[in-house]
Design an enzyme around this catalytic site. Structure first.
Site, PDB file in Angstrom:
ATOM      1  N   GLY A  21      -8.400   5.873  15.057  1.00 28.70           N
ATOM      2  CA  GLY A  21      -7.561   5.899  13.728  1.00 28.70           C
ATOM      3  C   GLY A  21      -7.468   3.708  12.579  1.00 28.70           C
ATOM      4  O   GLY A  21      -7.944   3.392  13.389  1.00 28.70           O
ATOM      5  N   ASP A 136       3.220   7.172   6.255  1.00 33.69           N
ATOM      6  CA  ASP A 136       2.483   7.769   6.425  1.00 33.69           C
ATOM      7  C   ASP A 136       2.751   9.165   6.621  1.00 33.69           C
ATOM      8  O   ASP A 136       1.583   9.609   8.039  1.00 33.69           O
ATOM      9  CB  ASP A 136       1.592   6.721   6.914  1.00 33.69           C
ATOM     10  CG  ASP A 136       0.183   7.327   6.724  1.00 33.69           C
ATOM     11  OD1 ASP A 136      -0.356   7.870   6.096  1.00 33.69           O
ATOM     12  OD2 ASP A 136      -0.991   6.748   7.219  1.00 33.69           O
TER      13      ASP A 136
END
Ligand code: ADP
Length: 290
Positions: A21, A136
């Site tokens: 990620g 997020d």
């Protein structure tokens, strides 16, 4: 301890890699006390802002809630930076919705996923000290533990990643396209109401099993003006709902769920509910379920 965490580096075999990620690669690891963990290891490189990083991470490691993926340790040294989280064996909600993890979420499960993740976010907004804006919220940041309890991951982290990417601290933050609220494009500021908007997009994902952008269409634009199941059918949007959900004979609280979703993705932040209000409404749905 630091030594203990260093030992985790022995776990960095390719076979233990579970993903990658914004922060770096993610590995499954085992601590010497038997705890299975997910280790996020930063790419080598920028060590700028390390002190700010450490301060922020120390803060995050003190946040505990049953609907938040716990940070069990961290290592922030010049030569090695990693974050150690509780391991979530049942993957992300995105993996469930796309059929990748083999965990099927029926309507009832989806209600519990929304309630659980919503509760985690409400905790960050209202009970963490200081309050934490996630920044997020998305289906790849909500994971399932061994009991299929939904837990929110990566809170507070996207700030750090974007803060250090350009080498200096800034308030500018990059969320994820499709989940960012409309006002962000004017103000470049993310607020609690930004998280609410993103959560609304996430609820749409639970309804449709689709990503926010699919076939060039933005899911929010397709649904925003629709207020109830009849109207959905009227506008032909009923087709958007995941067919396995559509075929469910008793969609408990479907209309209410849709209503909350639409409130969360309102254009104006002041028209959106708070996360606690969302949680209360979801609780009401599940309480009325016999
Ligand atoms: P991103 O930056 O895109 O959110 P992450 O670095 O958070 O990605 O995670 C990448 C992948 O690693 C996730 O999609 C998930 O499959 C896996 N993962 C992350 N955290 C955990 C965890 N705590 N337990 C199990 N798997 C995890």
């Amino acid at each position: 301890s630091y030594d203990e965490l260093r030992k985790c580096t022995n776990n960095f075999a390719e076979r233990n890699e579970i993903g990658s990620g914004a922060f770096g690669k993610v590995y499954r690891g085992l601590l010497s006390d038997g705890l299975v963990v997910a280790i996020k290891r930063a790419q080598q490189g920028s060590t700028q802002g390390l002190l700010e990083f450490k301060t922020e991470i120390e803060l995050l490691s003190r946040v505990h809630h049953k609907n938040l993926v716990g940070l069990v340790g961290f290592c922030f040294e010049q030569e090695e930076q990693m974050l150690i989280y509780e391991f979530m064996p049942n993957g992300t909600i995105r993996d469930s919705l796309s059929g990748k993890s083999g965990i099927y979420l029926d309507w009832n499960r989806r209600l519990y996923v929304a309630l659980g993740s919503g509760t985690g976010l409400a905790y960050l907004h209202e009970h963490a000290n200081p309050p934490i804006i996630h920044r997020d919220v998305k289906s790849t940041n909500i994971l399932l533990d061994e009991n299929l309890t939904a837990k929110v991951a990566d809170f507070g982290l996207s700030k750090l990643v974007s803060d250090t990417s350009n080498g200096h601290v800034s308030t500018q933050v990059k969320g994820t396209m499709g989940y960012l609220d409309p006002e962000y494009y004017q103000t470049q500021q993310l607020t609690e109401k930004s998280d609410v908007y993103s959560f609304g997009v996430f609820m749409l994902e639970l309804l449709t099993s689709k990503r926010p952008f699919e076939n060039g269409k933005y899911i929010v634009h397709q649904v925003r003006t629709t207020m109830n199941k009849d109207e959905i059918e009227h506008y032909g949007l009923w087709d958007m709902i995941d067919s396995s959900i559509r075929d469910t004979s008793n969609l408990i609280g479907f209309g209410k769920f849709l209503e909350i979703t639409i409130q969360c993705i309102e254009d104006l932040p002041e028209d959106r509910p708070t996360m606690s209000e969302v949680v209360k409404a979801l609780e009401t749905i599940l309480q009325n379920d016999g």
